[in-house]
Design a protein around this motif. Structure first.
Motif, PDB file in Angstrom:
ATOM      1  N   ALA A  19       5.429  -8.744   3.745  1.00 20.15           N
ATOM      2  CA  ALA A  19       5.773  -8.205   2.732  1.00 20.15           C
ATOM      3  C   ALA A  19       5.298  -8.042   0.855  1.00 20.15           C
ATOM      4  O   ALA A  19       6.389  -8.171  -0.051  1.00 20.15           O
ATOM      5  CB  ALA A  19       6.665 -10.170   2.398  1.00 20.15           C
ATOM      6  N   LYS A  20       3.982  -8.204   0.414  1.00 19.23           N
ATOM      7  CA  LYS A  20       3.598  -8.157  -0.429  1.00 19.23           C
ATOM      8  C   LYS A  20       3.641  -6.796  -0.414  1.00 19.23           C
ATOM      9  O   LYS A  20       3.485  -6.150  -1.363  1.00 19.23           O
ATOM     10  CB  LYS A  20       2.444  -9.129  -0.552  1.00 19.23           C
ATOM     11  N   ASP A  23       3.335 -15.593   9.654  1.00 23.08           N
ATOM     12  CA  ASP A  23       1.860 -15.361  10.418  1.00 23.08           C
ATOM     13  C   ASP A  23       1.198 -14.394   8.526  1.00 23.08           C
ATOM     14  O   ASP A  23       1.728 -14.091   7.993  1.00 23.08           O
ATOM     15  CB  ASP A  23       1.263 -14.689  11.363  1.00 23.08           C
ATOM     16  N   GLU A  24       0.592 -14.762   8.466  1.00 22.14           N
ATOM     17  CA  GLU A  24      -0.770 -13.963   7.509  1.00 22.14           C
ATOM     18  C   GLU A  24      -0.261 -12.616   7.540  1.00 22.14           C
ATOM     19  O   GLU A  24      -0.132 -12.134   6.226  1.00 22.14           O
ATOM     20  CB  GLU A  24      -2.531 -14.485   7.769  1.00 22.14           C
ATOM     21  N   ASN A  25      -0.843 -11.897   8.207  1.00 24.50           N
ATOM     22  CA  ASN A  25      -0.157  -9.978   7.955  1.00 24.50           C
ATOM     23  C   ASN A  25       0.934 -10.375   7.649  1.00 24.50           C
ATOM     24  O   ASN A  25       1.664  -9.800   6.930  1.00 24.50           O
ATOM     25  CB  ASN A  25      -0.653  -9.893  10.033  1.00 24.50           C
ATOM     26  N   ALA A  26       2.035 -11.136   8.249  1.00 22.20           N
ATOM     27  CA  ALA A  26       3.365 -11.184   7.415  1.00 22.20           C
ATOM     28  C   ALA A  26       3.343 -11.229   6.194  1.00 22.20           C
ATOM     29  O   ALA A  26       4.527 -10.836   5.442  1.00 22.20           O
ATOM     30  CB  ALA A  26       4.336 -11.705   8.441  1.00 22.20           C
ATOM     31  N   ILE A  59      -0.831  -9.368  15.655  1.00 21.22           N
ATOM     32  CA  ILE A  59      -1.527  -8.280  16.137  1.00 21.22           C
ATOM     33  C   ILE A  59      -1.611  -7.137  15.952  1.00 21.22           C
ATOM     34  O   ILE A  59      -2.840  -6.464  15.729  1.00 21.22           O
ATOM     35  CB  ILE A  59      -1.399  -8.646  17.958  1.00 21.22           C
ATOM     36  N   GLY A  60      -0.383  -6.398  15.818  1.00 17.80           N
ATOM     37  CA  GLY A  60      -0.092  -5.617  15.712  1.00 17.80           C
ATOM     38  C   GLY A  60       0.142  -5.189  14.305  1.00 17.80           C
ATOM     39  O   GLY A  60       0.233  -3.768  14.011  1.00 17.80           O
ATOM     40  N   GLY A  61       0.222  -5.623  13.593  1.00 17.01           N
ATOM     41  CA  GLY A  61       0.536  -5.145  11.742  1.00 17.01           C
ATOM     42  C   GLY A  61       1.951  -5.076  11.492  1.00 17.01           C
ATOM     43  O   GLY A  61       2.119  -4.047  10.777  1.00 17.01           O
ATOM     44  N   GLY A  62       2.801  -4.893  12.635  1.00 20.66           N
ATOM     45  CA  GLY A  62       4.072  -4.422  12.238  1.00 20.66           C
ATOM     46  C   GLY A  62       5.488  -5.789  11.458  1.00 20.66           C
ATOM     47  O   GLY A  62       4.945  -6.645  11.768  1.00 20.66           O
ATOM     48  N   ASN A  74       8.921  -0.633  11.439  1.00 19.76           N
ATOM     49  CA  ASN A  74       7.709   0.375  10.703  1.00 19.76           C
ATOM     50  C   ASN A  74       8.490   1.214   9.622  1.00 19.76           C
ATOM     51  O   ASN A  74       9.550   0.738   9.618  1.00 19.76           O
ATOM     52  CB  ASN A  74       7.268   0.680  11.718  1.00 19.76           C
ATOM     53  N   TYR A  75       7.334   1.211   8.467  1.00 20.82           N
ATOM     54  CA  TYR A  75       7.975   1.533   7.423  1.00 20.82           C
ATOM     55  C   TYR A  75       7.152   2.636   6.746  1.00 20.82           C
ATOM     56  O   TYR A  75       5.843   3.006   7.228  1.00 20.82           O
ATOM     57  CB  TYR A  75       8.014   0.714   5.905  1.00 20.82           C
ATOM     58  N   PHE A  76       7.637   4.468   6.413  1.00 21.16           N
ATOM     59  CA  PHE A  76       6.603   5.173   6.334  1.00 21.16           C
ATOM     60  C   PHE A  76       6.281   4.847   5.245  1.00 21.16           C
ATOM     61  O   PHE A  76       6.552   4.711   4.183  1.00 21.16           O
ATOM     62  CB  PHE A  76       7.237   6.333   6.150  1.00 21.16           C
ATOM     63  N   GLY A  77       4.413   5.590   5.143  1.00 20.36           N
ATOM     64  CA  GLY A  77       3.833   5.396   3.256  1.00 20.36           C
ATOM     65  C   GLY A  77       3.140   6.096   3.744  1.00 20.36           C
ATOM     66  O   GLY A  77       2.621   7.415   4.399  1.00 20.36           O
ATOM     67  N   PHE A  78       1.886   6.381   3.238  1.00 21.60           N
ATOM     68  CA  PHE A  78       0.087   6.611   2.135  1.00 21.60           C
ATOM     69  C   PHE A  78      -0.305   5.984   2.288  1.00 21.60           C
ATOM     70  O   PHE A  78      -1.023   4.450   1.939  1.00 21.60           O
ATOM     71  CB  PHE A  78       0.851   7.312   1.282  1.00 21.60           C
ATOM     72  N   ALA A  79      -1.929   6.301   2.614  1.00 21.39           N
ATOM     73  CA  ALA A  79      -3.214   5.776   2.250  1.00 21.39           C
ATOM     74  C   ALA A  79      -3.917   6.516   1.286  1.00 21.39           C
ATOM     75  O   ALA A  79      -3.646   7.383   1.081  1.00 21.39           O
ATOM     76  CB  ALA A  79      -3.854   5.943   4.220  1.00 21.39           C
TER      77      ALA A  79
END
Length: 353
Positions: free
Chosen positions: A320-321, A313-316, A299-302, A139-144
């Motif tokens: 990456a984008k 998969d689509e989420n991967a 499934i998890g988005g990680g 996982n990586y740190f980020g902001f929303a």
């Protein structure tokens, strides 16, 4: 979610309350239910609607082994503190937290050595040299940010000092939440040291709503427009964005610099003197299995913790984008673990928290 009051959650349906289960399985009591494993975990991997990575993995694990998973969720720091309080009467079998709290758990003598199957495919930086913990989801740190009210994402730390963010910005509490601690780690990196980071966070406090033990609780506020910006992490924010259409992800940078982030993996370890240590080992093995790791992104988005699992998969592709153009740095987690209390004390002093 990271909660102010820790609440036990039954990850697999059943009529036995967790409190009753824990009272029955303390230590190595003969009354222990041998078909149970108890997980203490930071939030983010269990879905709000039962659609998270944990939900699928626990369901599949129970189906395969017959072992029921009892799940307790809170901030990374809260989970370690709880396990430490219970050291003389251990309740948890597995603990999963973000750094530096997994290192803290190790330093407190809460973990026993166990190398899960598949750990040989995990990068050395993502597991303990002595075998006490291993990353299970990268996982990586980020902001929303709220992309309805903010037509473009903020880009720099300095933008957050603008008056339009007053009482519209919040980050979770360093020393309590893993992602909150990550705010301090990233600020120290981006500003080039502790003092300039604390000087900045002191200024930022004028816009900050106040402390929050829960990072996950901030995303709904951002989505609704109650907040314009909050901290988070890539996996959790990405997963939440599936049901929160106004939630966007961004990575602050220093003026004139590049956006930065760092790995903030969910790391799991076997609890020392666990009441169901063999079941804990089986669960850690299952989390690192090829099938479970393939589901981390879909499934998890990680991101898979294993080097040999390449997600397409689509989420991967979307993840990456999101990470494109972000500079990744590697914190010195041993230093952060050693000096965490000092950093938190300095943060409290700077912000008046």
């Amino acid at each position: 979610m990271r909660r102010n009051t820790l609440k036990p959650i039954a990850a697999v349906t059943g009529s036995i309350a967790l409190a009753a289960t824990l009272s029955a399985c303390g230590g190595n009591s003969a009354a222990s239910d041998e078909k149970t494993v108890t997980v203490y975990s930071a939030d983010g991997l269990k879905g709000e609607n039962g659609d998270g990575w944990y939900d699928q993995v626990f369901k599949d694990f129970t189906k395969k082994t017959g072992i029921k998973v009892e799940y307790v969720e809170g901030g990374s720091g809260e989970m370690v503190q709880r396990a430490a309080r219970e050291k003389s009467n251990t309740q948890a079998d597995v603990i999963v937290t973000l750094p530096p709290f997994i290192q803290q758990a190790d330093g407190k003598g809460l973990l026993q050595k166990y190398t899960p199957q598949g750990a040989d495919q995990v990068d050395g930086a993502d597991k303990a040299a002595d075998g006490t913990w291993t990353s299970v989801v990268n996982n990586y740190f980020g902001f929303a940010y709220n992309k309805k009210d903010l037509k473009t994402a903020p880009t720099t730390w300095d933008e957050l000092l603008d008056g339009k963010y007053k009482n519209k910005l919040q980050y979770s509490t360093p020393g309590v939440a893993g992602d909150g601690t990550a705010v301090v780690v990233k600020a120290m990196h981006d500003f080039g040291g502790k003092k300039p980071a604390m000087d900045y966070l002191k200024k930022l406090q004028a816009n900050n709503v106040g402390p929050s033990a829960s990072t996950g609780k901030l995303a709904p506020k951002v989505d609704k427009g109650e907040l314009l910006v909050a901290n988070g992490d890539l996996q959790m924010s990405f997963a939440q964005s599936k049901t929160m259409p106004n939630l966007g992800i961004w990575f602050p940078k220093k003026a004139g610099g590049r956006p930065t982030s760092f790995a903030l993996p969910y790391a799991g370890g076997l609890v020392k003197n666990a009441p169901h240590s063999e079941n804990g080992k089986k669960l850690l093995d299952f989390m690192l299995s090829t099938k479970a790791q393939q589901q981390v992104s879909s499934i998890g988005g990680g991101f898979s913790a294993r080097k040999d699992v390449k997600a397409t998969d689509e989420n991967a592709i979307a993840l990456a984008k999101v990470m494109d153009g972000v500079e990744i740095f590697e914190p010195d987690w041993n230093d952060i673990d050693k000096n965490l209390q000092t950093y938190v004390a300095d943060w409290k002093s700077a912000t008046g928290s």
